[in-house]
Design a protein around this motif. Sequence first.
Motif, PDB file in Angstrom:
ATOM      1  N   ALA A  68     -30.782  16.192   7.520  1.00  0.00           N
ATOM      2  CA  ALA A  68     -32.067  16.686   8.020  1.00  0.00           C
ATOM      3  C   ALA A  68     -33.229  15.882   7.445  1.00  0.00           C
ATOM      4  O   ALA A  68     -34.185  15.539   8.156  1.00  0.00           O
ATOM      5  CB  ALA A  68     -32.221  18.171   7.685  1.00  0.00           C
ATOM      6  N   HIS A  93     -33.314  12.429   9.046  1.00  0.00           N
ATOM      7  CA  HIS A  93     -33.803  12.537  10.422  1.00  0.00           C
ATOM      8  C   HIS A  93     -35.314  12.731  10.466  1.00  0.00           C
ATOM      9  O   HIS A  93     -35.982  12.205  11.359  1.00  0.00           O
ATOM     10  CB  HIS A  93     -33.112  13.703  11.129  1.00  0.00           C
ATOM     11  CG  HIS A  93     -31.703  13.408  11.537  1.00  0.00           C
ATOM     12  ND1 HIS A  93     -30.892  14.358  12.140  1.00  0.00           N
ATOM     13  CD2 HIS A  93     -30.953  12.288  11.433  1.00  0.00           C
ATOM     14  CE1 HIS A  93     -29.707  13.815  12.394  1.00  0.00           C
ATOM     15  NE2 HIS A  93     -29.715  12.568  11.964  1.00  0.00           N
ATOM     16  N   SER A  94     -35.857  13.466   9.522  1.00  0.00           N
ATOM     17  CA  SER A  94     -37.296  13.696   9.503  1.00  0.00           C
ATOM     18  C   SER A  94     -38.073  12.401   9.271  1.00  0.00           C
ATOM     19  O   SER A  94     -39.259  12.309   9.595  1.00  0.00           O
ATOM     20  CB  SER A  94     -37.661  14.712   8.415  1.00  0.00           C
ATOM     21  OG  SER A  94     -37.512  14.162   7.115  1.00  0.00           O
ATOM     22  N   GLN A 146     -29.676  11.471  16.987  1.00  0.00           N
ATOM     23  CA  GLN A 146     -29.685  12.458  15.908  1.00  0.00           C
ATOM     24  C   GLN A 146     -28.827  13.667  16.274  1.00  0.00           C
ATOM     25  O   GLN A 146     -28.151  14.238  15.402  1.00  0.00           O
ATOM     26  CB  GLN A 146     -31.118  12.866  15.601  1.00  0.00           C
ATOM     27  CG  GLN A 146     -31.919  11.745  14.956  1.00  0.00           C
ATOM     28  CD  GLN A 146     -33.336  12.154  14.586  1.00  0.00           C
ATOM     29  OE1 GLN A 146     -33.865  13.167  15.068  1.00  0.00           O
ATOM     30  NE2 GLN A 146     -33.966  11.375  13.729  1.00  0.00           N
ATOM     31  N   TRP A 150     -25.337  15.339  14.173  1.00  0.00           N
ATOM     32  CA  TRP A 150     -24.957  16.718  13.859  1.00  0.00           C
ATOM     33  C   TRP A 150     -23.596  17.062  14.438  1.00  0.00           C
ATOM     34  O   TRP A 150     -22.794  17.759  13.813  1.00  0.00           O
ATOM     35  CB  TRP A 150     -26.016  17.686  14.378  1.00  0.00           C
ATOM     36  CG  TRP A 150     -27.266  17.660  13.561  1.00  0.00           C
ATOM     37  CD1 TRP A 150     -28.471  17.135  13.907  1.00  0.00           C
ATOM     38  CD2 TRP A 150     -27.424  18.175  12.229  1.00  0.00           C
ATOM     39  NE1 TRP A 150     -29.364  17.276  12.869  1.00  0.00           N
ATOM     40  CE2 TRP A 150     -28.754  17.910  11.833  1.00  0.00           C
ATOM     41  CE3 TRP A 150     -26.572  18.814  11.343  1.00  0.00           C
ATOM     42  CZ2 TRP A 150     -29.234  18.288  10.578  1.00  0.00           C
ATOM     43  CZ3 TRP A 150     -27.052  19.186  10.093  1.00  0.00           C
ATOM     44  CH2 TRP A 150     -28.375  18.926   9.723  1.00  0.00           C
ATOM     45  N   VAL A 160     -34.199  21.237  12.543  1.00  0.00           N
ATOM     46  CA  VAL A 160     -34.338  19.947  13.212  1.00  0.00           C
ATOM     47  C   VAL A 160     -35.392  20.023  14.302  1.00  0.00           C
ATOM     48  O   VAL A 160     -35.810  21.103  14.744  1.00  0.00           O
ATOM     49  CB  VAL A 160     -32.999  19.489  13.815  1.00  0.00           C
ATOM     50  CG1 VAL A 160     -31.908  19.487  12.761  1.00  0.00           C
ATOM     51  CG2 VAL A 160     -32.594  20.358  15.002  1.00  0.00           C
ATOM     52  N   GLN A 161     -35.830  18.875  14.765  1.00  0.00           N
ATOM     53  CA  GLN A 161     -36.850  18.821  15.804  1.00  0.00           C
ATOM     54  C   GLN A 161     -36.321  19.404  17.108  1.00  0.00           C
ATOM     55  O   GLN A 161     -35.142  19.285  17.426  1.00  0.00           O
ATOM     56  CB  GLN A 161     -37.314  17.383  16.017  1.00  0.00           C
ATOM     57  CG  GLN A 161     -38.025  16.784  14.816  1.00  0.00           C
ATOM     58  CD  GLN A 161     -38.534  15.393  15.086  1.00  0.00           C
ATOM     59  OE1 GLN A 161     -38.287  14.818  16.152  1.00  0.00           O
ATOM     60  NE2 GLN A 161     -39.253  14.839  14.129  1.00  0.00           N
ATOM     61  N   ARG A 188     -32.406  19.713  18.940  1.00  0.00           N
ATOM     62  CA  ARG A 188     -31.750  21.011  19.074  1.00  0.00           C
ATOM     63  C   ARG A 188     -31.503  21.344  20.549  1.00  0.00           C
ATOM     64  O   ARG A 188     -30.440  21.850  20.918  1.00  0.00           O
ATOM     65  CB  ARG A 188     -32.622  22.075  18.415  1.00  0.00           C
ATOM     66  CG  ARG A 188     -31.973  23.443  18.304  1.00  0.00           C
ATOM     67  CD  ARG A 188     -32.764  24.339  17.372  1.00  0.00           C
ATOM     68  NE  ARG A 188     -34.150  24.503  17.798  1.00  0.00           N
ATOM     69  CZ  ARG A 188     -35.204  23.990  17.153  1.00  0.00           C
ATOM     70  NH1 ARG A 188     -35.029  23.273  16.062  1.00  0.00           N
ATOM     71  NH2 ARG A 188     -36.425  24.185  17.593  1.00  0.00           N
TER      72      ARG A 188
END
Length: 260
Positions: free
Chosen positions: A114, A117-118, A157, A161, A190-191, A195
Amino acid sequence: MVEPIVIDGQRAWLKQYGKGSRAMALGLLNFVAHRFQLDALRPPPHRGGDAAREVEARRLGELQAQGVNVPDVIGSGHAALVIGENGSSFNTCLREADDAGRDRLVMAAMRALAEAHSRGAYFGQPLPRNLTWDGERVGFIDFEEDPLEVMDLAEAQARDWLMFGYGVAKYYADRPDCLQAMMAEAIGTVQAPVREHVHAVSGRLQRLARVCMKLGRSARTLAHSIFIAHGATTMGVLMVVGLCMDFFADGELDILQLFC
């Protein structure tokens, strides 16, 4: 091929890249992903030799610039890289841990995913065998493929996951609710586009998961991982991830007859 070496008393790894192949398998997987709108599972090109070395060296540099714990590139040669060490095998750590220790490791890996990814990072195949653990930090290895060649960042991304969820599901066969709760917490951070992509694809694979429940042990394990992750945020895509990883493990894609 990867083998350990010692440089100035420090352990390092010599990674040699063979010839690229798998064209037929990649074509089949790409067909499946396209037919069922599973964009996050489109296979990136699998190169060999100097081309694979160049991709991995570039990706390691990009990830280091994003603050991700990846090994240093110490040197390079013809179709080879010498890279440093950034921890022990995450897979081994999971196998040797008790339930509480395994939960701590999995949560640490999810937080590392996470956080990376950010910062705009992505990985490709963050399966336990491609992760490391130094006692404090999760590290990442193996970047000879680049998913952004065939998908956008949100899809890449989402792929991360899905790959990670599939990889750790086998360690929670007796405690699926625990894994589901941890994944729900992690995916919730997550963004939205990531998602939403995971959510959209998962719904398309529920029927396939039910079919797999009637097949052999391996297929049933994959189906269970779908249902576990579906409860977290409908991550049913894990089934096709499993197909991809099973092929590269044993060279067989017998289950693809289900798509015909």
